[in-house]
Design a protein around this motif. Structure first.
Motif, PDB file in Angstrom:
ATOM      1  N   MET A  80      59.330  51.487  14.701  1.00 18.93           N
ATOM      2  CA  MET A  80      60.499  52.337  14.468  1.00 18.93           C
ATOM      3  C   MET A  80      60.068  53.744  14.072  1.00 18.93           C
ATOM      4  SD  MET A  80      63.617  51.953  11.722  1.00 18.93           S
ATOM      5  CE  MET A  80      64.753  50.965  12.664  1.00 18.93           C
ATOM      6  N   ILE A  81      59.076  53.840  13.190  1.00 15.33           N
ATOM      7  CA  ILE A  81      58.584  55.150  12.761  1.00 15.33           C
ATOM      8  C   ILE A  81      58.002  55.907  13.950  1.00 15.33           C
ATOM      9  CG2 ILE A  81      56.791  56.290  11.376  1.00 15.33           C
ATOM     10  CD1 ILE A  81      57.252  54.044   9.270  1.00 15.33           C
ATOM     11  N   LYS A  82      57.280  55.187  14.820  1.00 19.13           N
ATOM     12  CA  LYS A  82      56.674  55.829  15.997  1.00 19.13           C
ATOM     13  C   LYS A  82      57.737  56.436  16.904  1.00 19.13           C
ATOM     14  CE  LYS A  82      55.335  53.306  19.524  1.00 19.13           C
ATOM     15  NZ  LYS A  82      54.575  52.389  20.395  1.00 19.13           N
ATOM     16  N   PHE A  83      58.775  55.659  17.219  1.00 14.76           N
ATOM     17  CA  PHE A  83      59.808  56.155  18.124  1.00 14.76           C
ATOM     18  C   PHE A  83      60.684  57.218  17.459  1.00 14.76           C
ATOM     19  CE2 PHE A  83      59.021  51.986  20.287  1.00 14.76           C
ATOM     20  CZ  PHE A  83      58.576  52.527  21.470  1.00 14.76           C
ATOM     21  N   GLU A  84      60.897  57.088  16.161  1.00 16.44           N
ATOM     22  CA  GLU A  84      61.657  58.128  15.462  1.00 16.44           C
ATOM     23  C   GLU A  84      60.874  59.443  15.412  1.00 16.44           C
ATOM     24  OE1 GLU A  84      64.799  58.706  14.148  1.00 16.44           O
ATOM     25  OE2 GLU A  84      65.022  57.065  15.559  1.00 16.44           O
ATOM     26  N   LYS A  85      59.554  59.336  15.303  1.00 13.70           N
ATOM     27  CA  LYS A  85      58.709  60.530  15.323  1.00 13.70           C
ATOM     28  C   LYS A  85      58.816  61.213  16.687  1.00 13.70           C
ATOM     29  CE  LYS A  85      56.472  61.616  12.437  1.00 13.70           C
ATOM     30  NZ  LYS A  85      56.817  62.534  11.332  1.00 13.70           N
ATOM     31  N   ALA A  86      58.782  60.416  17.758  1.00 10.65           N
ATOM     32  CA  ALA A  86      58.928  60.983  19.110  1.00 10.65           C
ATOM     33  C   ALA A  86      60.313  61.586  19.300  1.00 10.65           C
ATOM     34  CB  ALA A  86      58.678  59.894  20.155  1.00 10.65           C
ATOM     35  N   ARG A  87      61.323  60.940  18.716  1.00  8.43           N
ATOM     36  CA  ARG A  87      62.697  61.450  18.827  1.00  8.43           C
ATOM     37  C   ARG A  87      62.867  62.746  18.038  1.00  8.43           C
ATOM     38  NH1 ARG A  87      67.923  58.856  16.684  1.00  8.43           N
ATOM     39  NH2 ARG A  87      69.476  59.315  18.283  1.00  8.43           N
ATOM     40  N   GLU A  88      62.148  62.833  16.937  1.00 12.62           N
ATOM     41  CA  GLU A  88      62.206  64.055  16.118  1.00 12.62           C
ATOM     42  C   GLU A  88      61.620  65.254  16.870  1.00 12.62           C
ATOM     43  OE1 GLU A  88      60.370  65.754  11.906  1.00 12.62           O
ATOM     44  OE2 GLU A  88      60.128  63.640  12.425  1.00 12.62           O
ATOM     45  N   LEU A  89      60.682  64.970  17.791  1.00 12.15           N
ATOM     46  CA  LEU A  89      60.037  66.046  18.550  1.00 12.15           C
ATOM     47  C   LEU A  89      61.052  66.840  19.363  1.00 12.15           C
ATOM     48  CD1 LEU A  89      57.501  67.499  19.529  1.00 12.15           C
ATOM     49  CD2 LEU A  89      57.110  65.637  21.155  1.00 12.15           C
ATOM     50  N   LYS A  90      62.191  66.222  19.701  1.00  5.98           N
ATOM     51  CA  LYS A  90      63.228  66.940  20.448  1.00  5.98           C
ATOM     52  C   LYS A  90      63.656  68.227  19.742  1.00  5.98           C
ATOM     53  CE  LYS A  90      66.541  63.955  20.924  1.00  5.98           C
ATOM     54  NZ  LYS A  90      67.845  63.430  21.369  1.00  5.98           N
ATOM     55  N   LYS A  91      63.654  68.201  18.410  1.00  5.94           N
ATOM     56  CA  LYS A  91      64.095  69.372  17.639  1.00  5.94           C
ATOM     57  C   LYS A  91      63.071  70.505  17.672  1.00  5.94           C
ATOM     58  CE  LYS A  91      66.231  66.165  14.346  1.00  5.94           C
ATOM     59  NZ  LYS A  91      66.180  65.663  12.937  1.00  5.94           N
ATOM     60  N   HIS A  92      61.817  70.166  17.955  1.00  2.00           N
ATOM     61  CA  HIS A  92      60.738  71.158  17.858  1.00  2.00           C
ATOM     62  C   HIS A  92      60.111  71.507  19.202  1.00  2.00           C
ATOM     63  CE1 HIS A  92      60.667  70.324  13.472  1.00  2.00           C
ATOM     64  NE2 HIS A  92      60.858  69.072  13.836  1.00  2.00           N
ATOM     65  N   VAL A  93      60.418  70.721  20.247  1.00  2.00           N
ATOM     66  CA  VAL A  93      59.663  70.850  21.487  1.00  2.00           C
ATOM     67  C   VAL A  93      59.806  72.219  22.142  1.00  2.00           C
ATOM     68  CG1 VAL A  93      61.453  69.915  23.035  1.00  2.00           C
ATOM     69  CG2 VAL A  93      59.024  69.580  23.574  1.00  2.00           C
ATOM     70  N   ASP A  94      60.984  72.829  22.071  1.00  2.00           N
ATOM     71  CA  ASP A  94      61.160  74.156  22.683  1.00  2.00           C
ATOM     72  C   ASP A  94      60.282  75.193  21.995  1.00  2.00           C
ATOM     73  OD1 ASP A  94      62.964  73.179  24.510  1.00  2.00           O
ATOM     74  OD2 ASP A  94      64.719  73.648  23.281  1.00  2.00           O
ATOM     75  N   ARG A  95      60.259  75.148  20.663  1.00  2.00           N
ATOM     76  CA  ARG A  95      59.421  76.095  19.915  1.00  2.00           C
ATOM     77  C   ARG A  95      57.938  75.871  20.219  1.00  2.00           C
ATOM     78  NH1 ARG A  95      56.815  74.928  15.539  1.00  2.00           N
ATOM     79  NH2 ARG A  95      58.165  73.155  15.017  1.00  2.00           N
TER      80      ARG A  95
END
Length: 895
Positions: free
Chosen positions: A500-515
């Motif tokens: 769960m932590i792994k996939f939530e970490k990948a999902r969190e990347l959506k907020k930062h990926v453009d930057r």
């Protein structure tokens, strides 16, 4: 524990197969050189391993170049994300995602929590759960004593204990029924009731009661005497009736599920457990010597080997008719290691073994094959008895006590000694894997827990009490020096939290990926070479989902990732194309011709200047440095997180783009698999075509013809009722049906007749067994004879109808009923065609790897709810056990 890698592999694919050719002296290759002076083969693989479905890659591949590897100028360390969870616990800051409806549906009942030693479950939701109400709100008035007596003793005790719907009385407060006894995958979410209201039971199933053995083992509090009696009576009645065994077992398993995902999960929690108790590991049984008449031969003479040497010879003999026995490297490594064993345990009849070519292992191979055939021919009762004995031996190793809860252990079996196979063209393939003993193993256990006794002579290497790691045992294997671990099972709370932590970490990347993308795009023109190389590597990791890669030792397979690419692995093609050609993880070839950004093209050209083919492309970048930079961009970000993010976001987009309005279940299944295949190609999850693929496709083609035959007979029966249907377009003969040759029809009908007779014989034997058990007399053979005569009469009728548009059904049916059956047969034919297409398109792509490691399981769970697809169609039982936390998301959830 049976694998050759330290932990479970992302890409566990079968090796490419080739048909064995028997040769002289019991070998397959026909030519068996003396490997005391032979050189290793440098062939690195076959171009045929490239999947045909990989449409964006060149259909014709150029020849590969094979050069000696030169180490990178910068020394590299292992990637943090590649280390086992034990040695690099995740840095944690985020909490578990709230999933509406999940808590209320399956919160652990108070009774279960008490038995498991848990005082209270804190759930992530707005209001208290049903069970929290029962903890927090005092009961206004106890149920009448008389009711309890009736249920626990007297006449009521003679019936199985069941959860019943009870009328709500004004002076009695009843606790809400829970859905805990239902399978997790199918449990429906219930509406939360107000504290002063009561809900009726939605589940009228018997309660799952833990066995007395469980209480005795310390996995929960002891049951009351009345409960024990009721449970015992219920079990006895179930046995007598032969009913409810599977259901009762399922309910008990479901009741024991620990719903860790209903509690806030903190990433920064380095303490993994408070108490840990387990039984250690299960060592394989000692070697059993072969019968005295089974001897290998050397130069035509039988060799009397002592047990230690005979065991190693047997490892090779068992593989005599496999691809391994044709591999020069495998044979060379085996013979070198076997000669070392022979030095300490020489043949008893003084035969000097110096040449591999003179060794004949076929007598041993034939003995092993005979043993396989003997075991296969055992009766089902004998097989069950063997399985039962094995389960009894391993029972204590299958579970452990983690914080007072019973949790399943994953790879508790120690791998027996054997020959290392490896993946791809591993230079150590064929090397001897030593027998692991207690002296090789370090245990990790709670301070107050009893130290387990190994099931073979010896003492543990060490016993430690480290609650910051999740492994139960560890040792170092001798072939590659890899550290191996025993972890909890995939469905355990610790593994689930990690996922769960792994996939939530990948999902969190959506907020930062453009930057992050903007940053590395600007660094592509940096005047600092290290920054420009790092930005280019990040571009490849992001756009092509490449692995980061680590530097390999000389005795490891020459596989590379992004950071360890050499100049020989990339070829520039004007104006802005680049061709990748290298061996990735598990020696899977990665070949890709892709158009890239003009600045990236310019950078690669600069990086290759004044370098030889075997020089490192990114000589200023290594994996640890890259991951350190990524962590500065977003806490916990690694190259692997990028790969997980790209796989999941691509999968979500492809599923959303598919138009499935009015689609059948099989069409939905195909659309799902197509999206999965595209992600697998992106991640280079290839596999060789399974050996059984052609056989499997042939069976499906036969099944398709059989369905067309059934439809044809129904059409002919309909025409026999009324010829007007023959003029209707939907009942006309289609092109596929016209391909049913008379010879095929004759063979098919003979097969059907044989199956019908076999079924009648089995039913006759089964009925007789039942009659004898009940004290009656068995039926006479004449009855079976009449049944077989009736079957033969029916098929003679079919034979007379061949080539004619007439058909006689077993039972008379109306036209409407026949039309309904024709429509069903047409739908089955369509489904079978789709299944064949799906299987053939996926023959060279490994779909399971992405499901297990890279695709957020909540994407699948949500998609199944939107399109009304049973998740069991897409997730195996293993995945359903691994991802229970993901199955309860709402249909509007998106990655």
């Amino acid at each position: 524990m049976s694998g050759d890698t330290t932990s479970n592999s992302d890409d566990d694919r079968p090796l490419a197969s080739s048909s064995p050719v028997k040769g002289v002296n019991g070998h397959l290759n026909g030519k068996n050189p003396d490997y005391s002076d032979v050189e290793m083969d440098d062939d690195d693989g076959d171009e045929d391993d490239i999947p045909l479905s990989q449409t964006r890659r060149a259909s014709v591949l150029p020849p590969r170049r094979y050069l000696k590897r030169k180490k990178a100028a910068v020394s590299e360390s292992s990637s943090d994300d590649d280390t086992p969870l034990a040695s690099s616990p995740p840095k944690q800051s985020s909490t578990a995602v709230r999933m509406p409806g999940a808590v209320v549906a399956t919160t652990v009942p108070v009774s279960v929590a008490q038995r498991n030693g848990l005082k209270k479950q804190v759930a992530v939701k707005e209001g208290p759960s049903d069970d929290e109400e029962s903890i927090q709100t005092p009961v206004k008035k106890k149920p009448p004593r008389k009711r309890v007596k009736n249920e626990g003793s007297g006449a009521g005790a003679s019936k199985p204990s069941r959860k019943r719907k009870v009328k709500v009385e004004s002076d009695v407060e009843l606790s809400d029924d829970d859905d805990d006894d239902k399978p997790i995958a199918k449990a429906s979410a219930k509406k939360v009731k107000n504290e002063d209201t009561e809900s009726s039971s939605e589940d009228d199933k018997p309660l799952a009661t833990p066995s007395p053995q469980k209480a005795k083992d310390g996995f929960g509090e002891d049951l009351s005497k009345s409960k024990k009696k009721a449970t015992k009576k219920k079990v006895e009645e179930d046995k007598a009736n032969g009913k409810g065994k599977r259901k009762a077992k399922k309910e008990e398993e479901d009741e024991e599920v620990y719903r860790w995902w209903d509690i806030n999960i903190k990433e920064d929690n380095t303490v993994k457990w408070i108490t840990l108790e387990h039984s250690g590991v299960c060592f394989p049984p000692p070697y059993e010597v072969l019968p005295s008449n089974v001897k290998m031969k050397y130069d035509g003479k039988e060799v009397d080997l002592p047990p230690a040497s005979e065991e190693v010879a047997g490892f090779y003999a068992a593989l005599l008719e496999t691809d391994y026995a044709q591999n020069n490297t495998f044979n060379k490594n085996f013979f070198e290691d076997w000669k070392k064993v022979l030095e300490n345990h020489p043949p008893r009849n003084d035969v000097q073994i110096t040449s591999f070519a003179k060794c004949d292992f076929r007598p041993m191979f034939e003995h092993f094959e005979a043993e396989k055939a003997r075991k296969k021919a055992m009766s089902s009762a004998e097989k069950k008895e063997l399985k039962k004995k094995k389960e009894e031996t391993e029972a204590k190793y299958t579970a452990c006590l983690l914080n007072g809860r019973k949790e399943k252990v994953g790879n508790f079996r120690i791998e027996p000694p054997g020959l290392f196979k490896g993946r791809g063209e591993h230079p150590r393939t064929g090397a001897l894997k030593f027998r692991i003993r207690p002296e090789d193993i370090t245990l990790n256990i709670g301070k107050d827990a009893p130290i387990p006794i190994p099931n073979m002579p010896g003492k543990w290497k060490a016993v430690q009490h480290d609650n910051t790691v999740t492994w139960l045992a560890t040792w170092t294997e001798n072939v590659n020096g890899n550290h191996k671990y025993v972890f909890l099972a995939a469905g355990s709370s610790l593994k689930g939290q990690s996922d769960m932590i792994k996939f939530e970490k990948a999902r969190e990347l959506k907020k930062h990926v453009d930057r992050i993308r903007n940053n590395y795009t600007s660094d592509l023109k940096s005047k600092v070479m290290a920054e420009r190389q790092r930005a280019t590597a990040m571009y490849f990791i992001d756009k092509l989902a490449l692995r980061a890669g680590n530097e390999k030792g000389e005795d490891e397979a020459d596989t590379v990732g992004c950071c360890s690419l050499r100049c020989e692995h990339v070829t520039l093609e004007p104006p802005h194309f680049i061709i990748f050609d290298f061996l990735g993880k598990d020696s899977i070839r990665y070949y890709n011709r892709v158009q890239i950004d003009p600045q990236v093209y310019k950078n690669i050209k600069i990086f290759k200047e004044n370098k030889d083919d075997d020089d490192s492309l990114f000589d200023r970048v290594n994996t640890s440095g890259l991951n350190k930079h990524l962590n500065s961009e977003m806490k916990g970000l690694t190259a692997k997180v990028f790969r997980t993010y790209n796989a999941s976001i691509t999968f979500q987009r492809l599923l959303d783009e598919a138009n499935l309005e009015n689609a059948s279940l099989q069409e939905k299944h195909n659309a799902y698999n197509k999206a999965n295949r595209l992600v697998a190609i992106l991640c280079n999850h290839q596999r060789s075509v399974p050996k059984t693929h052609d056989q499997s496709m042939e069976k499906m083609r036969y099944k398709l013809k059989a369905l067309r035959y059934d439809r044809m007979k129904l059409r002919h029966a309909l025409f026999g009722l009324d010829l007007k249907y023959k003029k209707q377009a939907k009942f006309r003969e289609d092109d596929d049906e016209s391909d049913l040759e008379l010879d095929w029809i004759a063979t098919h009908e003979e097969n059907l007749k044989a199956k019908e007779i076999e079924k009648a014989e089995k039913r006759f034997a089964k009925d007789n067994e039942k009659l004898v058990e009940d004290g009656g007399k068995p039926q006479k053979d004449l009855i079976l004879k009449h049944k077989i005569e009736n079957i033969e009469r029916e098929f003679k009728q079919l034979e007379s109808e061949r080539g004619k548009e007439t058909a006689t059904l077993k039972t008379s049916k109306t036209a409407e009923k026949i039309i309904e059956q024709i429509e069903k047969a047409t739908e089955k034919i369509k489904t079978c065609k789709l299944q064949m297409m799906d299987r053939d398109e996926g023959k060279e792509v490994a779909l399971s790897t992405s499901k297990i490691n890279y695709l957020d399981p909540r994407i699948t769970a949500s998609w199944c709810k939107i399109h009304d697809v049973p998740i069991e169609k897409l997730f195996s039982k293993t995945l359903l056990t691994k991802f229970p936390w993901a199955l309860e998301v709402d249909e509007d959830w998106k990655f």
